[in-house]
Design a protein around this motif. Structure first.
Motif, PDB file in Angstrom:
ATOM      1  N   SER A   1      59.682  30.420  37.068  1.00  0.00           N
ATOM      2  CA  SER A   1      59.336  29.001  37.224  1.00  0.00           C
ATOM      3  C   SER A   1      58.077  28.849  38.082  1.00  0.00           C
ATOM      4  O   SER A   1      57.213  28.029  37.789  1.00  0.00           O
ATOM      5  N   ILE A   2      57.990  29.636  39.138  1.00  0.00           N
ATOM      6  CA  ILE A   2      56.831  29.523  40.033  1.00  0.00           C
ATOM      7  C   ILE A   2      55.553  29.973  39.320  1.00  0.00           C
ATOM      8  O   ILE A   2      54.522  29.306  39.383  1.00  0.00           O
ATOM      9  N   GLU A   3      55.634  31.102  38.637  1.00  0.00           N
ATOM     10  CA  GLU A   3      54.435  31.559  37.915  1.00  0.00           C
ATOM     11  C   GLU A   3      54.024  30.516  36.866  1.00  0.00           C
ATOM     12  O   GLU A   3      52.831  30.283  36.641  1.00  0.00           O
ATOM     13  N   LYS A   4      55.023  29.877  36.281  1.00  0.00           N
ATOM     14  CA  LYS A   4      54.741  28.866  35.263  1.00  0.00           C
ATOM     15  C   LYS A   4      54.025  27.652  35.872  1.00  0.00           C
ATOM     16  O   LYS A   4      53.054  27.165  35.309  1.00  0.00           O
ATOM     17  N   ILE A   5      54.500  27.191  37.030  1.00  0.00           N
ATOM     18  CA  ILE A   5      53.832  26.000  37.583  1.00  0.00           C
ATOM     19  C   ILE A   5      52.448  26.351  38.135  1.00  0.00           C
ATOM     20  O   ILE A   5      51.541  25.530  38.082  1.00  0.00           O
ATOM     21  N   LEU A   6      52.282  27.590  38.620  1.00  0.00           N
ATOM     22  CA  LEU A   6      50.928  27.989  39.049  1.00  0.00           C
ATOM     23  C   LEU A   6      49.983  28.030  37.849  1.00  0.00           C
ATOM     24  O   LEU A   6      48.849  27.567  37.917  1.00  0.00           O
TER      25      LEU A   6
ATOM     26  N   GLU B   1      49.034  34.010  45.307  1.00  0.00           N
ATOM     27  CA  GLU B   1      48.598  32.775  44.633  1.00  0.00           C
ATOM     28  C   GLU B   1      47.123  32.840  44.297  1.00  0.00           C
ATOM     29  O   GLU B   1      46.701  32.552  43.180  1.00  0.00           O
ATOM     30  N   LEU B   2      46.340  33.193  45.316  1.00  0.00           N
ATOM     31  CA  LEU B   2      44.892  33.202  45.109  1.00  0.00           C
ATOM     32  C   LEU B   2      44.512  34.248  44.063  1.00  0.00           C
ATOM     33  O   LEU B   2      43.650  33.997  43.218  1.00  0.00           O
ATOM     34  N   GLN B   3      45.205  35.385  44.105  1.00  0.00           N
ATOM     35  CA  GLN B   3      44.897  36.425  43.124  1.00  0.00           C
ATOM     36  C   GLN B   3      45.194  35.936  41.701  1.00  0.00           C
ATOM     37  O   GLN B   3      44.383  36.109  40.786  1.00  0.00           O
ATOM     38  N   LEU B   4      46.359  35.289  41.521  1.00  0.00           N
ATOM     39  CA  LEU B   4      46.707  34.776  40.185  1.00  0.00           C
ATOM     40  C   LEU B   4      45.685  33.738  39.719  1.00  0.00           C
ATOM     41  O   LEU B   4      45.192  33.795  38.593  1.00  0.00           O
TER      42      LEU B   4
ATOM     43  N   ASP C   1      42.574  35.384  38.756  1.00  0.00           N
ATOM     44  CA  ASP C   1      42.718  36.080  37.474  1.00  0.00           C
ATOM     45  C   ASP C   1      42.551  35.097  36.313  1.00  0.00           C
ATOM     46  O   ASP C   1      42.064  35.453  35.250  1.00  0.00           O
ATOM     47  N   TRP C   2      42.986  33.875  36.536  1.00  0.00           N
ATOM     48  CA  TRP C   2      42.901  32.866  35.466  1.00  0.00           C
ATOM     49  C   TRP C   2      41.549  32.154  35.470  1.00  0.00           C
ATOM     50  O   TRP C   2      41.326  31.210  34.710  1.00  0.00           O
ATOM     51  N   GLY C   3      40.667  32.570  36.370  1.00  0.00           N
ATOM     52  CA  GLY C   3      39.299  32.062  36.327  1.00  0.00           C
ATOM     53  C   GLY C   3      39.009  30.899  37.262  1.00  0.00           C
ATOM     54  O   GLY C   3      37.938  30.296  37.195  1.00  0.00           O
ATOM     55  N   ASP C   4      39.957  30.570  38.148  1.00  0.00           N
ATOM     56  CA  ASP C   4      39.711  29.436  39.046  1.00  0.00           C
ATOM     57  C   ASP C   4      38.998  29.888  40.314  1.00  0.00           C
ATOM     58  O   ASP C   4      39.371  30.879  40.919  1.00  0.00           O
ATOM     59  N   PRO C   5      37.999  29.127  40.742  1.00  0.00           N
ATOM     60  CA  PRO C   5      37.312  29.489  41.983  1.00  0.00           C
ATOM     61  C   PRO C   5      38.209  29.264  43.204  1.00  0.00           C
ATOM     62  O   PRO C   5      39.014  28.327  43.230  1.00  0.00           O
ATOM     63  N   ALA C   6      38.057  30.134  44.185  1.00  0.00           N
ATOM     64  CA  ALA C   6      38.921  30.078  45.372  1.00  0.00           C
ATOM     65  C   ALA C   6      38.811  28.754  46.110  1.00  0.00           C
ATOM     66  O   ALA C   6      39.775  28.281  46.699  1.00  0.00           O
ATOM     67  N   ASP C   7      37.648  28.122  46.064  1.00  0.00           N
ATOM     68  CA  ASP C   7      37.454  26.913  46.875  1.00  0.00           C
ATOM     69  C   ASP C   7      38.145  25.689  46.285  1.00  0.00           C
ATOM     70  O   ASP C   7      38.002  24.591  46.796  1.00  0.00           O
TER      71      ASP C   7
END
Ligand SMILES: [Zn+2]
Length: 342
Positions: free
Chosen positions: A181-186, A214-217, A220-226
């Motif tokens: 569930s958590i991976e899904k909502i992230l 969280e930040l690593q996932l 990985d999906w292409g979102d910038p850290a900021d």
């Protein structure tokens, strides 16, 4: 412009503004749009901001929560004087972090904003901490795209036919390893971010390891850290986590400030200042709230410690006006600016 090129420009802009802000009396004027319960405002209008507070919360659980459990007028009348107090103390923007299924009521927020003149920001997203107690049952049977569609709809059309739109996503989770569930909502947050540009704030009370994951996932999906905010980062006592993640661009939210822990918070800020990371820090109190289900809303923790105790102590500890302006206005405005690229 390619996504990578945009990302590069954006990251260099943020880094540049950060290092500029470290120097002398440079006053940065933020640009971009912030979404309040009364619609978009320019980031430059945000002013002094509390990034993580609550008007009301209902801990009954997602299966029982509903507006029939409270009297909206009573909540409005209870919370109004507390918000007027911070408005008079110089606060301009109040970010309400109560997510859906935990008592979010955007109509009450709008009434409070209209009456006090404060900008109030609400959120979309799901709170998966506390072992799924606050997740709607549909999460189990939905895929991330379906959840993202619900949040995106709130961002584009508004929440529950009110026309009121969220200014960020608020998620919550427990420790690693994350549940399905958590991976899904992230993942849903990542999809929603790409469609809406809403920043992603994640309640992470179990310290640096889940935060890193969280930040690593998201990366990985292409979102910038900021675009990611580590909510409740103060629960991690090992400062190296904050330093590592802030250097990667993440926002570190020290949002548990109260008059009883002023010295601890200033000590953390001094360590982060030494690392030249003040431009990645957000401050707030996680105070309030009308506790739905308790008589009269229970014991209310007002929002004034920040102004009465914390800010004077920060000044006394050698933080300059420019640094305080950065921590309380510039940083929130950068963290909560909508990143609309498409
Ligand atoms: Zn909170």
């Amino acid at each position: 412009m390619s996504l990578h090129r945009r990302k590069f420009l954006k990251n260099s802009f943020v880094l540049a503004s950060g290092s500029l802000l470290q120097s002398a009396n440079f006053r940065f004027q933020p640009e971009g749009k912030i979404i309040t319960v009364n619609g978009p405002i320019d980031a430059s209008q945000m002013g002094m901001t509390l990034v993580h507070e609550h008007v009301q919360v209902d801990f009954i659980g997602a299966d029982k929560v509903n507006p029939g459990r409270y009297n909206a007028d009573e909540i409005f009348n209870t919370v109004l004087p507390y918000l007027q107090q911070i408005r008079n103390a110089g606060c301009k923007t109040f970010i309400d972090c109560t997510p859906p299924w935990l008592g979010r009521d955007v109509k009450i927020l709008k009434r409070l904003s209209d009456t006090t003149g404060l900008n109030i920001i609400t959120n979309t997203g799901y709170y998966g901490a506390s072992a799924d107690k606050f997740l709607p049952a549909s999460v189990k049977t939905s895929v991330a795209d379906e959840i993202a569609a619900i949040w995106t709809d709130e961002a584009i059309k508004g929440i529950d036919n009110t026309g009121i739109k969220p200014g960020f996503m608020k998620l919550g989770l427990d420790n690693v390893p994350f549940s399905h569930s958590i991976e899904k909502i992230l993942k849903a947050a990542s999809i929603t971010y790409l469609k809406t540009g809403l920043p992603i704030g994640v309640h992470t009370t179990r310290g640096g390891e889940p935060a890193k994951k969280e930040l690593q996932l998201l990366n990985d999906w292409g979102d910038p850290a900021d675009r990611w905010i580590w909510i409740h980062a103060q629960n991690e006592k090992e400062i190296n986590y904050h330093i590592e993640l802030a250097k990667k661009g993440a926002w570190i939210s020290l949002d548990g400030i109260s008059k009883s822990n002023v010295a601890d918070n200033i000590n953390t800020l001094q360590q982060l200042k030494k690392e030249k990371l003040l431009h990645k820090i957000l401050l707030s109190q996680d105070a309030g709230w009308y506790n739905i289900g308790e008589a009269g809303g229970g014991k209310f923790r007002n929002y004034m410690d920040f102004f009465d105790s914390f800010l004077p102590a920060l000044k006394k500890s050698g933080f300059s006006e420019t640094e305080i302006h950065q921590l309380t206005f510039v940083n929130p405005s950068l963290a909560f600016t909508l990143n609309v690229k498409r």
